[in-house]
Design an enzyme around this catalytic site. Sequence first.
Site, PDB file in Angstrom:
ATOM      1  N   GLU A 196     -70.002  44.973 100.967  1.00 47.49           N
ATOM      2  CA  GLU A 196     -70.090  44.812  99.515  1.00 47.49           C
ATOM      3  C   GLU A 196     -69.941  43.310  99.235  1.00 47.49           C
ATOM      4  OE1 GLU A 196     -67.167  46.885  97.135  1.00 47.49           O
ATOM      5  OE2 GLU A 196     -68.035  46.057  95.296  1.00 47.49           O
ATOM      6  N   ARG A 208     -60.570  50.491 112.706  1.00 40.79           N
ATOM      7  CA  ARG A 208     -60.759  49.122 112.234  1.00 40.79           C
ATOM      8  C   ARG A 208     -59.954  48.164 113.107  1.00 40.79           C
ATOM      9  NH1 ARG A 208     -60.747  48.994 106.929  1.00 40.79           N
ATOM     10  NH2 ARG A 208     -59.949  46.919 106.594  1.00 40.79           N
ATOM     11  N   LYS A 211     -59.938  41.731 101.735  1.00 45.17           N
ATOM     12  CA  LYS A 211     -60.550  40.753 100.832  1.00 45.17           C
ATOM     13  C   LYS A 211     -59.636  40.476  99.650  1.00 45.17           C
ATOM     14  CE  LYS A 211     -65.251  42.396 101.614  1.00 45.17           C
ATOM     15  NZ  LYS A 211     -66.109  43.422 101.003  1.00 45.17           N
TER      16      LYS A 211
HETATM   17  P1  ATP Z   1     -61.633  44.918 103.007  1.00 45.37           P
HETATM   18  O1  ATP Z   1     -60.967  46.194 103.367  1.00 45.37           O
HETATM   19  O2  ATP Z   1     -61.224  43.747 103.821  1.00 45.37           O
HETATM   20  O3  ATP Z   1     -61.607  44.602 101.570  1.00 45.37           O
HETATM   21  P2  ATP Z   1     -64.067  46.285 102.960  1.00 45.37           P
HETATM   22  O4  ATP Z   1     -63.974  47.416 103.905  1.00 45.37           O
HETATM   23  O5  ATP Z   1     -63.883  46.582 101.530  1.00 45.37           O
HETATM   24  O6  ATP Z   1     -63.130  45.127 103.429  1.00 45.37           O
HETATM   25  P3  ATP Z   1     -66.873  46.123 103.089  1.00 45.37           P
HETATM   26  O7  ATP Z   1     -67.733  45.068 102.521  1.00 45.37           O
HETATM   27  O8  ATP Z   1     -66.888  47.461 102.461  1.00 45.37           O
HETATM   28  O9  ATP Z   1     -65.425  45.535 103.107  1.00 45.37           O
HETATM   29  O10 ATP Z   1     -67.087  46.254 104.652  1.00 45.37           O
HETATM   30  C1  ATP Z   1     -68.328  46.290 105.276  1.00 45.37           C
HETATM   31  C2  ATP Z   1     -68.173  47.006 106.597  1.00 45.37           C
HETATM   32  O11 ATP Z   1     -67.204  46.356 107.408  1.00 45.37           O
HETATM   33  C3  ATP Z   1     -67.713  48.426 106.399  1.00 45.37           C
HETATM   34  O12 ATP Z   1     -68.533  49.265 107.176  1.00 45.37           O
HETATM   35  C4  ATP Z   1     -66.295  48.422 106.887  1.00 45.37           C
HETATM   36  O13 ATP Z   1     -65.964  49.654 107.452  1.00 45.37           O
HETATM   37  C5  ATP Z   1     -66.299  47.308 107.925  1.00 45.37           C
HETATM   38  N1  ATP Z   1     -64.961  46.712 108.071  1.00 45.37           N
HETATM   39  C6  ATP Z   1     -64.167  46.205 107.106  1.00 45.37           C
HETATM   40  N2  ATP Z   1     -62.982  45.820 107.604  1.00 45.37           N
HETATM   41  C7  ATP Z   1     -63.010  46.078 108.942  1.00 45.37           C
HETATM   42  C8  ATP Z   1     -62.079  45.914 110.020  1.00 45.37           C
HETATM   43  N3  ATP Z   1     -60.861  45.385 109.830  1.00 45.37           N
HETATM   44  N4  ATP Z   1     -62.464  46.301 111.252  1.00 45.37           N
HETATM   45  C9  ATP Z   1     -63.685  46.829 111.459  1.00 45.37           C
HETATM   46  N5  ATP Z   1     -64.602  47.014 110.495  1.00 45.37           N
HETATM   47  C10 ATP Z   1     -64.283  46.650 109.242  1.00 45.37           C
END
Ligand code: ATP
Length: 568
Positions: free
Chosen positions: A43, A271, A281
């Site tokens: 996102e 993760r 984020k």
């Molecule tokens: P955050 O939790 O840091 O705000 P998010 O999951 O909201 O991040 P997205 O933009 O939705 O961020 O993430 C894009 C992709 O990255 C998703 O498929 C998510 O599952 C993956 N992702 C996010 N954080 C991790 C992590 N710590 N380890 C592995 N994959 C991740």
Amino acid sequence: MKDKPVTSLPNEVVVSNFIRSIIDEDNRAGKWGQRVETRFPPEPNGYLHIGHAKSICLNFGIAHDYNGVCHLRFDDTNPEKEAQEYVDAICENVAWLGFDWGQNLHYSSDYFDQLYAFAEYLIAQGKAYVESLSADEIRERRGTLTSPGQNSPYRDRPVDESLDLFRRMKAGEFPDGKYVLRAKIDMSSPNMNMRDPVIYRIRHIHHQRTGDKWCIYPMYDYTHCISDAIERITHSLCTLEFEDHRPLYDWVLDQLVDNVPCHPQQIEFARLNLTYTVMSKRKMIELVESGLVDGWDDPRLSTLAGVRRRGYTPKSIRQFIERIGVSKADSWIDVSVLEDCLREDLNESAPRRVVVLKPLKLIIDNYPEDQEEDCFAPNHPKKPEWESRIVPLSKTIYIERDDFMEEPAKGYFRLSPGAEVRLRYAYIVKCVAVDKNAAGDIEAIHCTYDADTKSGTEGAKKRKVKGNIHWLSAKHVGQAEVRLYDRLFVDPYPDTGDKDYKTLLNPESKEVIVAYVEQSLSHAEPGQSFQFERNGYFIADHTDTKPGKPVFNRAVTLRDSWEKITSV
Ligand code: ATP
Ligand code: MG
């Protein structure tokens, strides 16, 4: 108690994992006709971090290894939090990591028309309805993990009425929050995600790509599965928190079986959790906005922009992700594993240079006043083909303050009164006197040198001393700003339980000094990496290095110094 983080891992390349096993099985069974198509779906509401690198390497890596393709898809259904700035930065980060999405750059917003048409279709099929209850009322009736929810009084509203209201929602007749569209699934499902989830809401807000065309926006769960299906994704890899959403993913696609080209398989993996860092984020935004770090690309942050500026190479990050592997069990990885991957990469690729970070003047009393001579320092100790460079020697030189102790501790083999050390690439010197100022601080030390001991000569082989220190000729040095970065937090798990991570910052995570450097370093190009002998790996800062005025960031020390510190 937390599990102890994983600190050492096998060095071999991890060739398989449970996701690859699923793909292998699909290929054997001919499920997708050998097609492998994945996607990385960020996102655009913030900068990517090292956790995202796991998802990027996994999705692009699998596509690459199976001769498939990986899409970069922006999941842009929340315009109030999203911006083009983030889209650009994310593209840059993914490319920097070494991955290519080719023609497959997509946006969920590209599918808004189709998503809308499918929503009308669901209403027509009696599978969705317009809800008149407020958000609070919906929440109150949702039930709990142990008790079922209640059906909304609007659940059985006639199809025509829902369709009419939904069209008027789209036409902008209602204010935000007046109505939502809900999927009609099961208010008593043990899975809360299946209790008639909201799939569309009204938001009168400008979208960075679709402008003012829409005032209703689809929700993530509804959008994601359909976007995957439209793009003919085969394996939709996501993190474990989406496991409970999988039934909804499948439900939506099952309703649309005649409308979308395929039904991708969602597969969840654990993760990445890394010690001594925060990785959401939202928390990173807080650190940036409260001025606790110097912007999104602060080299202490775990953003990809930050680690790049810190001196991490794409290769070291890919190696790290490879090494930690993929599983379905949540675990913690110690940041030292990441640091080791960088050391290994830069040990191979970074030319050596001499820099004196915290100088102490050393005068060689018996060295002729105006004499200068060339000493030869190899650019890489294991790569003779990289050749040597000249490091000039003269009567007055700088050594590290730490390389002298007036009262040497036990086992200290560097300089102290009466002791001998080798000046790397030059001679053996012996400390004969110490100059102090009125306050008693050491201002300079005096040595004599043994002219028969120059490195590389026969004489050098005859005498051995334990200490071997680096130095620079005072007449020949340049100066540079050096930023000594260290871990941002003092606590390995700053972001767990009810800890306030903002109170756990390492006060010594950034020290800025002016160091003496070999003159050639004055012309370092932004982004060039070096090993400063005995001091660590450094990178010429991408942003602040100017022609003739380099700024160096310490990426990592030569050895892990935290193991000790944190166990006291
Ligand atoms: P955050 O939790 O840091 O705000 P998010 O999951 O909201 O991040 P997205 O933009 O939705 O961020 O993430 C894009 C992709 O990255 C998703 O498929 C998510 O599952 C993956 N992702 C996010 N954080 C991790 C992590 N710590 N380890 C592995 N994959 C991740
Ligand atoms: Mg998310």
